[in-house]
Enzyme design. Structure first.
Site, PDB file in Angstrom:
ATOM      1  CG  MET A   1       0.301  -3.688  -8.079  1.00 57.84           C
ATOM      2  SD  MET A   1      -0.539  -2.329  -8.861  1.00 57.84           S
ATOM      3  CE  MET A   1       0.225  -0.947  -8.057  1.00 57.84           C
ATOM      4  N   GLY A   2       3.617  -5.933 -10.127  1.00 59.40           N
ATOM      5  CA  GLY A   2       4.965  -6.238 -10.619  1.00 59.40           C
ATOM      6  C   GLY A   2       6.050  -5.344 -10.045  1.00 59.40           C
ATOM      7  CG  PHE A   3       8.304  -6.277  -7.051  1.00 54.44           C
ATOM      8  CD1 PHE A   3       7.257  -6.522  -6.174  1.00 54.44           C
ATOM      9  CD2 PHE A   3       9.368  -7.180  -7.060  1.00 54.44           C
ATOM     10  CE1 PHE A   3       7.247  -7.640  -5.340  1.00 54.44           C
ATOM     11  CE2 PHE A   3       9.372  -8.295  -6.232  1.00 54.44           C
ATOM     12  CZ  PHE A   3       8.320  -8.524  -5.371  1.00 54.44           C
TER      13      PHE A   3
ATOM     14  CB  SER B   1       5.622 -10.798  -5.688  1.00 50.69           C
ATOM     15  OG  SER B   1       4.889 -10.300  -6.790  1.00 50.69           O
TER      16      SER B   1
ATOM     17  CG  ASN C   1       8.072  -6.594   1.110  1.00 52.26           C
ATOM     18  OD1 ASN C   1       8.634  -6.864   0.055  1.00 52.26           O
ATOM     19  ND2 ASN C   1       7.148  -7.371   1.645  1.00 52.26           N
TER      20      ASN C   1
ATOM     21  CE  LYS D   1       3.491 -10.569   2.054  1.00 51.53           C
ATOM     22  NZ  LYS D   1       3.022  -9.191   1.849  1.00 51.53           N
TER      23      LYS D   1
ATOM     24  CB  THR E   1      -7.779  -6.796   0.440  1.00 51.27           C
ATOM     25  OG1 THR E   1      -6.598  -7.125  -0.300  1.00 51.27           O
ATOM     26  CG2 THR E   1      -8.961  -6.720  -0.506  1.00 51.27           C
TER      27      THR E   1
ATOM     28  CB  THR F   1       0.377 -16.224   2.758  1.00 51.78           C
ATOM     29  OG1 THR F   1      -0.974 -15.793   2.476  1.00 51.78           O
ATOM     30  CG2 THR F   1       0.373 -17.455   3.597  1.00 51.78           C
ATOM     31  CG  ASN F   2       2.710 -11.864  -1.496  1.00 52.60           C
ATOM     32  OD1 ASN F   2       1.785 -11.207  -1.982  1.00 52.60           O
ATOM     33  ND2 ASN F   2       3.968 -11.474  -1.547  1.00 52.60           N
TER      34      ASN F   2
ATOM     35  CG  MET G   1      -1.744   1.319   1.205  1.00 52.37           C
ATOM     36  SD  MET G   1      -3.213   1.272   2.189  1.00 52.37           S
ATOM     37  CE  MET G   1      -4.242   0.153   1.304  1.00 52.37           C
ATOM     38  CG  ASP G   2       3.836   4.243   2.331  1.00 47.96           C
ATOM     39  OD1 ASP G   2       4.149   4.726   1.228  1.00 47.96           O
ATOM     40  OD2 ASP G   2       4.121   4.775   3.419  1.00 47.96           O
TER      41      ASP G   2
ATOM     42  CG  ASN H   1       1.789  -9.989  -9.594  1.00 49.60           C
ATOM     43  OD1 ASN H   1       1.111 -10.787 -10.226  1.00 49.60           O
ATOM     44  ND2 ASN H   1       1.355  -9.394  -8.495  1.00 49.60           N
ATOM     45  CB  THR H   2       8.705 -10.621  -9.844  1.00 56.52           C
ATOM     46  OG1 THR H   2       8.348  -9.285  -9.511  1.00 56.52           O
ATOM     47  CG2 THR H   2      10.142 -10.663 -10.338  1.00 56.52           C
TER      48      THR H   2
ATOM     49  CG  ASN I   1       7.761 -10.135  -1.788  1.00 58.77           C
ATOM     50  OD1 ASN I   1       7.350 -11.301  -1.842  1.00 58.77           O
ATOM     51  ND2 ASN I   1       7.096  -9.121  -2.295  1.00 58.77           N
TER      52      ASN I   1
HETATM   53  C1  LIG Z   1      -2.597  -3.938  -4.766  1.00 59.52           C
HETATM   54  C2  LIG Z   1      -1.708  -4.811  -3.915  1.00 59.52           C
HETATM   55  C3  LIG Z   1      -0.330  -4.655  -3.985  1.00 59.52           C
HETATM   56  C4  LIG Z   1       0.503  -5.462  -3.213  1.00 59.52           C
HETATM   57  N1  LIG Z   1       1.854  -5.274  -3.272  1.00 59.52           N
HETATM   58  C5  LIG Z   1       2.661  -6.028  -2.486  1.00 59.52           C
HETATM   59  C6  LIG Z   1       4.058  -5.813  -2.496  1.00 59.52           C
HETATM   60  O1  LIG Z   1       4.582  -4.920  -3.166  1.00 59.52           O
HETATM   61  N2  LIG Z   1       4.834  -6.631  -1.714  1.00 59.52           N
HETATM   62  C7  LIG Z   1       4.294  -7.612  -0.918  1.00 59.52           C
HETATM   63  O2  LIG Z   1       5.036  -8.315  -0.228  1.00 59.52           O
HETATM   64  N3  LIG Z   1       2.963  -7.815  -0.890  1.00 59.52           N
HETATM   65  C8  LIG Z   1       2.143  -7.050  -1.646  1.00 59.52           C
HETATM   66  N4  LIG Z   1       0.794  -7.255  -1.598  1.00 59.52           N
HETATM   67  C9  LIG Z   1       0.260  -8.369  -0.757  1.00 59.52           C
HETATM   68  C10 LIG Z   1      -0.170  -7.895   0.619  1.00 59.52           C
HETATM   69  O3  LIG Z   1       0.917  -7.376   1.338  1.00 59.52           O
HETATM   70  C11 LIG Z   1      -0.805  -9.060   1.412  1.00 59.52           C
HETATM   71  O4  LIG Z   1       0.171 -10.045   1.631  1.00 59.52           O
HETATM   72  C12 LIG Z   1      -1.986  -9.693   0.675  1.00 59.52           C
HETATM   73  O5  LIG Z   1      -2.743  -8.702   0.021  1.00 59.52           O
HETATM   74  C13 LIG Z   1      -2.907 -10.468   1.619  1.00 59.52           C
HETATM   75  O6  LIG Z   1      -3.472  -9.640   2.595  1.00 59.52           O
HETATM   76  P1  LIG Z   1      -4.951  -8.999   2.477  1.00 59.52           P
HETATM   77  O7  LIG Z   1      -5.892 -10.108   2.126  1.00 59.52           O
HETATM   78  O8  LIG Z   1      -5.222  -8.373   3.813  1.00 59.52           O
HETATM   79  O9  LIG Z   1      -4.876  -7.986   1.388  1.00 59.52           O
HETATM   80  C14 LIG Z   1      -0.061  -6.458  -2.365  1.00 59.52           C
HETATM   81  C15 LIG Z   1      -1.457  -6.597  -2.293  1.00 59.52           C
HETATM   82  C16 LIG Z   1      -2.274  -5.789  -3.062  1.00 59.52           C
HETATM   83  C17 LIG Z   1      -3.775  -5.960  -2.953  1.00 59.52           C
END
Ligand SMILES: Cc1cc2nc3c(=O)[nH]c(=O)nc-3n(C[C@H](O)[C@H](O)[C@H](O)COP(=O)(O)O)c2cc1C
Length: 362
Positions: free
Chosen positions: A125-127, A188, A152, A230, A332, A258-259, A76-77, A190-191, A185
């Site tokens: 998103m793909g980092f 993901s 992260n 993670k 989310t 988890t992710n 998110m941030d 997406n990479t 991490n």
């Molecule tokens: C839009 C979006 C971007 C995310 N980007 C990252 C990321 O950059 N690195 C990461 O470790 N997880 C990323 N996540 C995963 C979240 O950190 C989290 O692990 C995952 O969404 C499950 O938690 P939630 O169900 O509360 O969203 C992303 C999730 C969302 C929805």
């Protein structure tokens, strides 16, 4: 004077705010929300709306003092430039990033999709990020946040897996002086190829490499910053058992489980279900919690776990703790339910799981 009442008004307005934001493309809404939060913080509005001391229920984990058990999950941030504003909403921990050594644009848009009926998101998103140096500079500018800031870290898309360790090392070195913890991490979706680093052999090698560096950095900076890995929820039992053995043998400091998931079973009939990327939110809860529980049973309490994935209520957060987590993170459901959820979780968890430290020690 700041009152819980003003926070209540703020929460009551969230459905309206959300209705407006959900008319926009998810990424536009994301940037707009963070910009509005930063503005509200700078103008003093957030300070008035959100009494800071209300959510103190400190716990000591990973050698760190967490003001409460509820953190903001990574992604998110992504830039680490909204820490103070997000902190006002009550998060005991904010995980910024993912950062890669070099800035990169991420995948082509659109790359974030809401599955509103499920309170879920699919993202690929793909980092996308401005690079670790920018993240460190941004985090250094945070002034008021009293909670824990995790960095992260990941690898650039064009870095082959054989060289991934060099990317993680570069990020580790730069983040180390500023970070309270580092989240590596490996999960993901997406990479391309990133999750291959979750093979037990690759994990063992990476953990060893990073821990050697951690030791040197501890001596150089006079502080020990814990390393967390993670992991994905898309792991079978044998894989979880083998990874847990690697983490125990290597003495990993902490785990984030988890992710997002690649599994679409829980949203199978949704028109967006076939979008590539990771699914998060409510439909991920059971799978993510089962994986957390499996890790916890193998780790036997020897490595603390941050539980994340599909938490959308206090009951869910409690279930993560029962499954073996010490802390939780959300992403989310925060988008769907707003800041009131954070206060509800922090208060509820504090009531059910008494703080392990007196508030004045913060
Ligand atoms: C839009 C979006 C971007 C995310 N980007 C990252 C990321 O950059 N690195 C990461 O470790 N997880 C990323 N996540 C995963 C979240 O950190 C989290 O692990 C995952 O969404 C499950 O938690 P939630 O169900 O509360 O969203 C992303 C999730 C969302 C929805």
């Amino acid at each position: 004077m700041a009152t819980g009442h003003s926070a209540g008004v703020f929460d009551a307005l969230y459905p309206l705010v959300r209705a407006g934001l959900f008319c926009l493309d998810p990424e536009v809404a994301h940037h707009l929300s963070l910009a509005a939060l930063r503005l509200a913080e700078r103008s003093g509005v957030l300070r008035l709306a959100c009494p800071a001391d209300e959510l103190l229920a400190p716990v000591e984990v990973l050698g760190l003092r967490f003001p409460n058990r509820v953190g903001l999950a990574a992604g998110m941030d992504k830039a680490g430039d909204t820490i103070d504003a997000l902190g006002r909403l009550g998060f005991g921990c904010i995980e910024i990033g993912t950062f890669t050594p070099r800035a990169q644009p991420g995948n082509p848009k659109p790359r974030v999709f809401r599955l509103v009926e499920h309170e879920a998101i699919i993202n690929r998103m793909g980092f996308n990020n401005a690079g670790i140096a920018a993240g460190v500079a941004n985090a250094r500018r945070a002034r008021t946040y009293q909670g824990v800031v995790g960095f992260n870290i990941g690898k650039n898309k064009d870095t082959p897996n054989e060289d991934a360790a060099a990317d993680y090392l570069a990020c580790l070195r730069q983040a180390y002086p500023v970070a309270d913890y580092i989240a590596v991490n490996l999960s993901s979706p997406n990479t391309p190829g990133l999750r291959e680093l979750q093979s037990p052999a690759a994990c063992a090698r990476l953990l060893d490499t990073l821990q050697r560096e951690q030791e040197q950095l501890t001596a150089a900076h006079g502080k020990r910053v814990p390393l967390l890995f993670k992991v994905a929820p898309d792991l079978d039992d044998a894989h979880i058992r083998d990874l847990a053995a690697v983490f125990l043998a290597g003495g990993l400091d902490g785990l984030i489980a988890t992710n997002t998931t690649l599994d679409r079973a829980a949203v199978a009939n949704h028109p967006r279900a076939t979008e590539a990327g990771g699914l998060s939110g409510r439909p991920e809860f059971h799978k993510s919690t089962a994986v957390l529980q499996a890790f916890a049973s193998h780790l036997g309490g020897r490595i603390p776990i941050i539980g994340v994935g599909g938490i959308s209520s206090l009951e869910d957060a409690q279930a993560k703790l029962r499954a073996g987590a010490t802390l939780v993170q959300v992403y989310t459901a925060f988008i769907y339910q707003g800041p009131g959820l954070i206060r509800q979780l922090a208060r509820g968890l504090a009531a059910a799981n008494p703080p392990t430290m007196p508030p004045q020690e913060l």
